[in-house]
Design a protein around this motif. Sequence first.
Motif, PDB file in Angstrom:
ATOM      1  N   ALA A 186      32.821  39.781  56.238  1.00  0.00           N
ATOM      2  CA  ALA A 186      32.701  38.905  55.069  1.00  0.00           C
ATOM      3  C   ALA A 186      33.361  39.548  53.855  1.00  0.00           C
ATOM      4  O   ALA A 186      34.073  38.880  53.093  1.00  0.00           O
ATOM      5  N   GLN A 187      33.143  40.837  53.669  1.00  0.00           N
ATOM      6  CA  GLN A 187      33.786  41.534  52.552  1.00  0.00           C
ATOM      7  C   GLN A 187      35.303  41.467  52.668  1.00  0.00           C
ATOM      8  O   GLN A 187      36.008  41.226  51.679  1.00  0.00           O
ATOM      9  N   GLY A 188      35.811  41.672  53.873  1.00  0.00           N
ATOM     10  CA  GLY A 188      37.256  41.601  54.074  1.00  0.00           C
ATOM     11  C   GLY A 188      37.824  40.241  53.729  1.00  0.00           C
ATOM     12  O   GLY A 188      38.898  40.137  53.129  1.00  0.00           O
ATOM     13  N   GLY A 189      37.100  39.171  54.076  1.00  0.00           N
ATOM     14  CA  GLY A 189      37.556  37.838  53.722  1.00  0.00           C
ATOM     15  C   GLY A 189      37.570  37.616  52.223  1.00  0.00           C
ATOM     16  O   GLY A 189      38.498  37.007  51.673  1.00  0.00           O
ATOM     17  N   MET A 190      36.558  38.123  51.527  1.00  0.00           N
ATOM     18  CA  MET A 190      36.529  37.996  50.068  1.00  0.00           C
ATOM     19  C   MET A 190      37.669  38.769  49.422  1.00  0.00           C
ATOM     20  O   MET A 190      38.311  38.277  48.475  1.00  0.00           O
ATOM     21  N   GLU A 191      37.924  39.968  49.906  1.00  0.00           N
ATOM     22  CA  GLU A 191      39.014  40.763  49.343  1.00  0.00           C
ATOM     23  C   GLU A 191      40.365  40.112  49.610  1.00  0.00           C
ATOM     24  O   GLU A 191      41.279  40.199  48.783  1.00  0.00           O
ATOM     25  N   ARG A 192      40.490  39.458  50.756  1.00  0.00           N
ATOM     26  CA  ARG A 192      41.741  38.744  51.046  1.00  0.00           C
ATOM     27  C   ARG A 192      41.959  37.623  50.033  1.00  0.00           C
ATOM     28  O   ARG A 192      43.078  37.454  49.518  1.00  0.00           O
ATOM     29  N   LEU A 193      40.911  36.868  49.731  1.00  0.00           N
ATOM     30  CA  LEU A 193      41.037  35.798  48.743  1.00  0.00           C
ATOM     31  C   LEU A 193      41.377  36.359  47.366  1.00  0.00           C
ATOM     32  O   LEU A 193      42.186  35.790  46.630  1.00  0.00           O
ATOM     33  N   LYS A 194      40.749  37.467  47.018  1.00  0.00           N
ATOM     34  CA  LYS A 194      40.958  38.051  45.690  1.00  0.00           C
ATOM     35  C   LYS A 194      42.355  38.625  45.539  1.00  0.00           C
ATOM     36  O   LYS A 194      42.986  38.492  44.483  1.00  0.00           O
ATOM     37  N   ASN A 195      42.847  39.263  46.576  1.00  0.00           N
ATOM     38  CA  ASN A 195      44.096  40.019  46.470  1.00  0.00           C
ATOM     39  C   ASN A 195      45.325  39.238  46.910  1.00  0.00           C
ATOM     40  O   ASN A 195      46.446  39.742  46.783  1.00  0.00           O
ATOM     41  N   THR A 196      45.136  38.024  47.432  1.00  0.00           N
ATOM     42  CA  THR A 196      46.274  37.222  47.890  1.00  0.00           C
ATOM     43  C   THR A 196      46.325  35.930  47.081  1.00  0.00           C
ATOM     44  O   THR A 196      45.588  34.985  47.364  1.00  0.00           O
ATOM     45  N   PRO A 197      47.160  35.875  46.050  1.00  0.00           N
ATOM     46  CA  PRO A 197      47.236  34.649  45.245  1.00  0.00           C
ATOM     47  C   PRO A 197      47.962  33.548  46.005  1.00  0.00           C
ATOM     48  O   PRO A 197      48.555  33.782  47.071  1.00  0.00           O
ATOM     49  N   LEU A 198      47.898  32.345  45.475  1.00  0.00           N
ATOM     50  CA  LEU A 198      48.715  31.273  46.031  1.00  0.00           C
ATOM     51  C   LEU A 198      50.188  31.663  45.928  1.00  0.00           C
ATOM     52  O   LEU A 198      50.593  32.350  44.980  1.00  0.00           O
ATOM     53  N   PRO A 199      51.021  31.256  46.875  1.00  0.00           N
ATOM     54  CA  PRO A 199      52.460  31.552  46.770  1.00  0.00           C
ATOM     55  C   PRO A 199      53.027  31.056  45.447  1.00  0.00           C
ATOM     56  O   PRO A 199      52.540  30.076  44.868  1.00  0.00           O
ATOM     57  N   ASN A 200      54.046  31.732  44.974  1.00  0.00           N
ATOM     58  CA  ASN A 200      54.619  31.422  43.667  1.00  0.00           C
ATOM     59  C   ASN A 200      55.061  29.967  43.563  1.00  0.00           C
ATOM     60  O   ASN A 200      54.952  29.343  42.500  1.00  0.00           O
ATOM     61  N   GLN A 201      55.560  29.397  44.673  1.00  0.00           N
ATOM     62  CA  GLN A 201      56.005  27.999  44.641  1.00  0.00           C
ATOM     63  C   GLN A 201      54.858  27.051  44.302  1.00  0.00           C
ATOM     64  O   GLN A 201      55.061  26.028  43.656  1.00  0.00           O
ATOM     65  N   TYR A 202      53.633  27.390  44.755  1.00  0.00           N
ATOM     66  CA  TYR A 202      52.474  26.547  44.480  1.00  0.00           C
ATOM     67  C   TYR A 202      52.073  26.613  43.008  1.00  0.00           C
ATOM     68  O   TYR A 202      51.385  25.722  42.521  1.00  0.00           O
ATOM     69  N   ARG A 203      52.455  27.684  42.327  1.00  0.00           N
ATOM     70  CA  ARG A 203      52.091  27.845  40.921  1.00  0.00           C
ATOM     71  C   ARG A 203      53.209  27.404  39.984  1.00  0.00           C
ATOM     72  O   ARG A 203      52.966  26.762  38.964  1.00  0.00           O
ATOM     73  N   PHE A 204      54.460  27.745  40.323  1.00  0.00           N
ATOM     74  CA  PHE A 204      55.575  27.507  39.399  1.00  0.00           C
ATOM     75  C   PHE A 204      56.008  26.043  39.378  1.00  0.00           C
ATOM     76  O   PHE A 204      56.083  25.427  38.308  1.00  0.00           O
ATOM     77  N   PHE A 205      56.285  25.478  40.541  1.00  0.00           N
ATOM     78  CA  PHE A 205      56.844  24.129  40.575  1.00  0.00           C
ATOM     79  C   PHE A 205      55.884  23.052  40.077  1.00  0.00           C
ATOM     80  O   PHE A 205      56.317  22.147  39.337  1.00  0.00           O
ATOM     81  N   PRO A 206      54.601  23.057  40.432  1.00  0.00           N
ATOM     82  CA  PRO A 206      53.713  22.044  39.839  1.00  0.00           C
ATOM     83  C   PRO A 206      53.661  22.124  38.318  1.00  0.00           C
ATOM     84  O   PRO A 206      53.641  21.093  37.639  1.00  0.00           O
ATOM     85  N   THR A 207      53.653  23.340  37.779  1.00  0.00           N
ATOM     86  CA  THR A 207      53.650  23.494  36.323  1.00  0.00           C
ATOM     87  C   THR A 207      54.940  22.957  35.717  1.00  0.00           C
ATOM     88  O   THR A 207      54.927  22.217  34.718  1.00  0.00           O
ATOM     89  N   LEU A 208      56.063  23.284  36.327  1.00  0.00           N
ATOM     90  CA  LEU A 208      57.362  22.819  35.822  1.00  0.00           C
ATOM     91  C   LEU A 208      57.462  21.300  35.891  1.00  0.00           C
ATOM     92  O   LEU A 208      57.817  20.643  34.893  1.00  0.00           O
ATOM     93  N   PHE A 209      57.135  20.727  37.042  1.00  0.00           N
ATOM     94  CA  PHE A 209      57.276  19.285  37.209  1.00  0.00           C
ATOM     95  C   PHE A 209      56.322  18.518  36.288  1.00  0.00           C
ATOM     96  O   PHE A 209      56.675  17.450  35.771  1.00  0.00           O
ATOM     97  N   THR A 210      55.121  19.042  36.081  1.00  0.00           N
ATOM     98  CA  THR A 210      54.176  18.365  35.191  1.00  0.00           C
ATOM     99  C   THR A 210      54.692  18.342  33.759  1.00  0.00           C
ATOM    100  O   THR A 210      54.629  17.306  33.075  1.00  0.00           O
ATOM    101  N   HIS A 211      55.231  19.457  33.300  1.00  0.00           N
ATOM    102  CA  HIS A 211      55.743  19.509  31.930  1.00  0.00           C
ATOM    103  C   HIS A 211      56.988  18.627  31.762  1.00  0.00           C
ATOM    104  O   HIS A 211      57.146  17.964  30.723  1.00  0.00           O
ATOM    105  N   VAL A 212      57.857  18.617  32.773  1.00  0.00           N
ATOM    106  CA  VAL A 212      59.040  17.751  32.699  1.00  0.00           C
ATOM    107  C   VAL A 212      58.623  16.285  32.679  1.00  0.00           C
ATOM    108  O   VAL A 212      59.165  15.474  31.912  1.00  0.00           O
TER     109      VAL A 212
END
Length: 294
Positions: A186-212
């Motif tokens: 269980a600890q390993g699963g929590m650390e995986r969530l904490k230390n592995t962010p969403l891929p950059n495409q999931y963060r950058f493109f939605p922000t860009l497209f929303t602002h455009v």
Amino acid sequence: MIIDRMPRVSQIVREVWKPLLILAIWDVAVTVVYYVLPFKAPSLPLTLFGSALALFLGFRSNSAYQRWWEGRVLWGSMINASRNLARAVRNFLSAPDSAELQREIILRQIAYVNALRCQLRRTNVAEEVLRVLPAADARSALARTNVANGLLDGTGRRVEQARARGWLDTIQQSQIESVLIDISNAQGGMERLKNTPLPNQYRFFPTLFTHVFCIFLPIGLVETLGYATPLGSTIAGLMFLAVLAIGDDLVDPFANTVHDVCVSAMCRTIEIDLLQAIGEPAPEPLTPVKGVLW
């Protein structure tokens, strides 16, 4: 974790007010220019753009919520495993001279879950560990990079010491060790969530497209809405910015914000259950503070 039944519109506005203010100023500017310097607004396929963007944002929000929910499930498993550990230790270490070791293992588990909570939230770990354990017992774990794992290793060594003294047989030791493995997984699963962010495409493109999209929105609406363009465009933009913010809020379930999984409350639940299992006084459960359960 926000537990109010009604959604906090004010909270959402506080999180998106900066881009929303810029959007409102832009909407007013487009409307003023349209009436001062009349121009033919291009026919933009806003419905098509908005539908595509909504699907994109919905997929991103679902991915973020899956991470948040997985964090909650892992902490639910931690609660169950902690109860199982307490029950096994209480029942197996039944010799009169093993009572102190039984209590020590229980306290170490309480310190462990609080240390894990602090590690995930990037807060002071030592303070929570020393609240439960004497400094001598906590010293070796606090010297480790991963304090929670150090506490769990120490618990495993104490179980082995109990077997060596004849307080446990190998089958009982194996059963307790299987519970410790569940805790570690269980600890390993929590650390995986904490230390592995969403891929950059999931963060950058939605922000860009929303602002455009928000930039084009008043241009496509001004001929239809006229003077009401700033109001209509800003409200429509708020909806997309709010969905964008929701994804950001949920992507890290242990970010120490009001949107977190309520790990403090769950650690308190574990502390109550484990202390009562050995007949010691326990604190009260945590209660919501201004609609937020931490």
